[in-house]
Scaffold this motif. Structure first.
Motif, short mmCIF file in Angstrom:
data_model
loop_
_atom_site.label_atom_id
_atom_site.label_comp_id
_atom_site.label_asym_id
_atom_site.label_seq_id
_atom_site.Cartn_x
_atom_site.Cartn_y
_atom_site.Cartn_z
N ASP A 122 0.80 -1.23 0.00
CA ASP A 122 0.00 0.00 0.00
C ASP A 122 0.83 1.27 0.00
O ASP A 122 0.31 2.35 -0.28
N LEU A 123 2.11 1.17 0.32
CA LEU A 123 2.94 2.38 0.38
C LEU A 123 2.99 3.06 -0.99
O LEU A 123 2.91 4.29 -1.09
N SER A 124 3.10 2.28 -2.05
CA SER A 124 3.09 2.87 -3.40
C SER A 124 1.77 3.55 -3.70
O SER A 124 1.73 4.60 -4.34
N VAL A 125 0.67 2.96 -3.22
CA VAL A 125 -0.66 3.54 -3.46
C VAL A 125 -0.84 4.81 -2.64
O VAL A 125 -1.41 5.80 -3.13
N ASN A 126 -0.34 4.82 -1.42
CA ASN A 126 -0.42 6.03 -0.60
C ASN A 126 0.34 7.19 -1.24
O ASN A 126 -0.04 8.36 -1.10
N MET A 127 1.41 6.87 -1.94
CA MET A 127 2.15 7.91 -2.66
C MET A 127 1.26 8.57 -3.72
O MET A 127 1.28 9.79 -3.89
N LEU A 128 0.49 7.76 -4.42
CA LEU A 128 -0.41 8.29 -5.45
C LEU A 128 -1.45 9.22 -4.83
O LEU A 128 -1.74 10.29 -5.37
N ARG A 129 -2.00 8.83 -3.70
CA ARG A 129 -3.04 9.65 -3.06
C ARG A 129 -2.46 10.97 -2.56
O ARG A 129 -3.11 12.01 -2.63
N VAL A 130 -1.24 10.93 -2.03
CA VAL A 130 -0.61 12.16 -1.56
C VAL A 130 -0.31 13.07 -2.75
O VAL A 130 -0.49 14.29 -2.69
N PHE A 131 0.15 12.51 -3.84
CA PHE A 131 0.40 13.29 -5.05
C PHE A 131 -0.85 14.04 -5.49
O PHE A 131 -0.80 15.22 -5.85
N VAL A 132 -1.99 13.36 -5.44
CA VAL A 132 -3.24 13.98 -5.88
C VAL A 132 -3.72 15.04 -4.89
O VAL A 132 -4.19 16.11 -5.28
N SER A 133 -3.58 14.77 -3.58
CA SER A 133 -4.21 15.63 -2.58
C SER A 133 -3.33 16.78 -2.10
O SER A 133 -3.85 17.76 -1.56
N CYS A 134 -2.03 16.69 -2.26
CA CYS A 134 -1.12 17.67 -1.67
C CYS A 134 -0.60 18.62 -2.74
O CYS A 134 0.06 18.20 -3.70
N GLU A 135 -0.88 19.91 -2.57
CA GLU A 135 -0.53 20.90 -3.58
C GLU A 135 0.97 21.01 -3.79
O GLU A 135 1.45 21.27 -4.91
#
Length: 554
Positions: A230-243
């Protein structure tokens, strides 16, 4: 558990009858999509269709994707401690990360799941980027810091002009969610001007709000080399949500550790498209995604037969659990990478045997008797303990650093019945190895005392089905690249579903024979001047075409 549940009986009987008669060499080419003319037409069509749906994985030059990128050759100081695989990965990935960072005006890279800091240090010293290295292990942070200081002295000594070299800042944190990753990342970036600081974050503190942009935080690039589960997936979510995160370069790993079928933020599926299909893979299928067709076809016949033996041992071990430890069996336990440990054990015996006989240059496998005899000529009754058997991403039941069985030898199976002395020699050797496997497996699971375990009886039950192991596992492995493609496309679609503000691509960055998980997911936000990658066919922005011709006869 294929033998216990007779899963091969779910496969077309004509397929299994055909494949069980095939030479090992043909079976090893099957996961690569190679078929034979005399195979049933339905089997040929199945294999070729599966292969046609897989993303092409042949390595492409980074310059074919980003023409302005450069790949710096890592010198001996930076490469210290790396094997050839790691050096290959670090050289290619660091060049791509640097090109992406420069194109986005980002001066700081966050290395997620940084391990011993190889990527972070390459980015710091070769590309002069500020790097924050996040890892769950405090030991890894200590190794990263010590190694970075040593490398810094080397670079400072050879630099003619006074140049300030920044070493990576390390943060120790168990990242269990995208919110945690975002909070730790932004907190670590508040002051990126100092020397490295090891920060320990227990991740139990309240997560800061990240909706409002903080202009004191620099523009960031998230990078991850084989970030697990899930660490790779969490990276994707942070990329989308964090300006502040302007770009992402991620190479995933350990799909078997992905969370699935959970109510909140699963690791798979994450895209609306994949969710709408309602397809559930399950751990066994996700584990298939880690199979490498390139590794299969590069196996020697001897190594392939050993792999098949390991699968037989695991199936027979499951039968031991069912009979003697049913309460443990119901938990569907994992016993870690025993197969790799056992293969290392066998290889060491081969080397020791040949060194003792003055044949150090001949490391071909000896006969079974040579391979397993003690120095007094008797077959071993207890397993040896090779070092380093447990590696990254092992189950929590195998967190030590040895393949030790001493604890269980005296408690769980003090008197193991391995059968009469006149047993066929080859089967006696396999039976002895199965005993080693069983003793270690029970030790890892913490099983209690058993007066007598009749391994011979269980092994005889398994013997009837061993001829199906090779064909069955090669058929399963043929689906591995297809499952990985599905998981990777789920991630690509998740990013593409964010709209026109995000550009995302998959790119085969590494040599798949050297590094099987070789697909890099690269994404950036289209703010300001857009990044212009090459329109080479090596990058994949759409679903792969299913119109590949069905012809791959070997």
């Amino acid at each position: 558990r294929s033998e216990q549940d007779r899963l091969w009986e779910m496969v077309d009987a004509d397929w299994m009858e055909c494949l069980r008669r095939e030479p090992v060499e043909s079976l090893l080419m099957l996961p690569s999509g190679c078929v034979q003319d005399h195979w049933p037409s339905s089997l040929q069509e199945f294999i070729l269709t599966a292969r046609s749906l897989v993303l092409p994985r042949e390595q492409k030059s980074p310059q074919s994707f980003l023409p302005n990128s450069r790949v710096a050759s890592i010198g001996t100081v930076l490469a210290q401690g790396m094997n050839s695989k790691k050096k290959h990965e670090i050289e290619a990935l660091s060049g791509i990360v640097d090109a992406i960072a420069r194109s986005r005006g980002a001066k700081t890279v966050v290395d997620v799941g940084s391990g011993q800091g190889y990527l972070a240090q390459a980015l710091s010293f070769e590309y002069q980027l500020a790097v924050i290295a996040i890892d769950a292990s405090s030991h890894h942070a200590s190794v990263t810091n010590t190694r970075a200081e040593r490398i810094k002295k080397h670079y400072a000594a050879k630099c003619v002009e006074k140049q300030q070299f920044k070493v990576p800042r390390t943060v120790t944190c168990h990242v269990l969610s995208s919110d945690t990753l975002a909070a730790v990342t932004l907190d670590a970036c508040q002051d990126d001007h100092g020397e490295h600081i090891t920060e320990t974050n227990n991740c139990n503190q309240s997560i800061p709000q990240i909706e409002q942009p903080n202009h004191s935080i620099p523009q960031l690039v998230l990078a991850g080399l084989h970030a697990c589960g899930d660490l790779s997936v969490n990276m994707l979510r942070v990329f989308v949500s964090c300006e502040q995160v302007q770009a992402l370069v991620s190479v995933g790993c350990c799909y078997n550790l992905l969370s699935e079928d959970t109510d909140t933020c699963p690791g798979f599926p994450i895209s609306k498209a994949a969710k709408s299909s309602k397809l559930v893979l399950g751990k066994s299928i996700r584990d298939l995604a880690c199979q490498s067709a390139e590794r299969w076809r590069n196996l020697t016949k001897e190594m392939a037969l050993q792999n098949f033996d390991i699968h037989a041992f695991r199936a027979a071990f499951q039968m031991v659990l069912e009979k003697y430890f049913p309460e443990v069996s119901r938990l569907s336990p994992s016993i870690g990478r025993q197969g790799k440990a056992l293969r290392r054990q066998r290889l060491r015996k081969v080397m020791e045997s040949h060194l003792a006989m003055g044949k150090a240059d001949d490391l071909s496998y000896p006969n079974c008797k040579e391979q397993n005899m003690n120095t007094d000529g008797s077959l071993p009754t207890e397993p040896t303990a090779p070092k380093g058997a447990v590696e990254c991403c092992s189950n929590e039941l195998c967190t030590g650093d040895t393949y030790s069985t001493s604890a269980v030898v005296g408690s769980s199976i003090s008197r193991v019945n391995v059968g009469p002395s006149d047993t066929n020699l080859d089967e006696c050797c396999k039976l002895t190895l199965f005993k080693d496997f069983t003793i270690s497996g029970l030790g890892r699971l913490g099983c209690g005392f058993v007066e007598d375990v009749n391994l011979l009886e269980i092994w005889k039950d398994v013997q009837h089905f061993t001829e199906f192991i090779g064909p069955f596992w090669c058929l399963r492995a043929a689906l591995g690249p297809l499952v990985e493609t599905y998981i990777l496309l789920d991630r690509l679609l998740f990013l593409q579903e964010q709209g026109s503000a995000v550009e995302a691509s998959l790119f085969p960055l590494f040599d798949p024979a050297m590094s099987p998980r070789n697909m890099a997911l690269v994404a950036w936000k289209l703010t300001g001047d857009p990044l212009e990658p090459s329109h080479d066919m090596g990058m994949y922005k759409r679903l792969p075409s299913s119109s590949v011709p069905l012809s791959n006869k070997c």
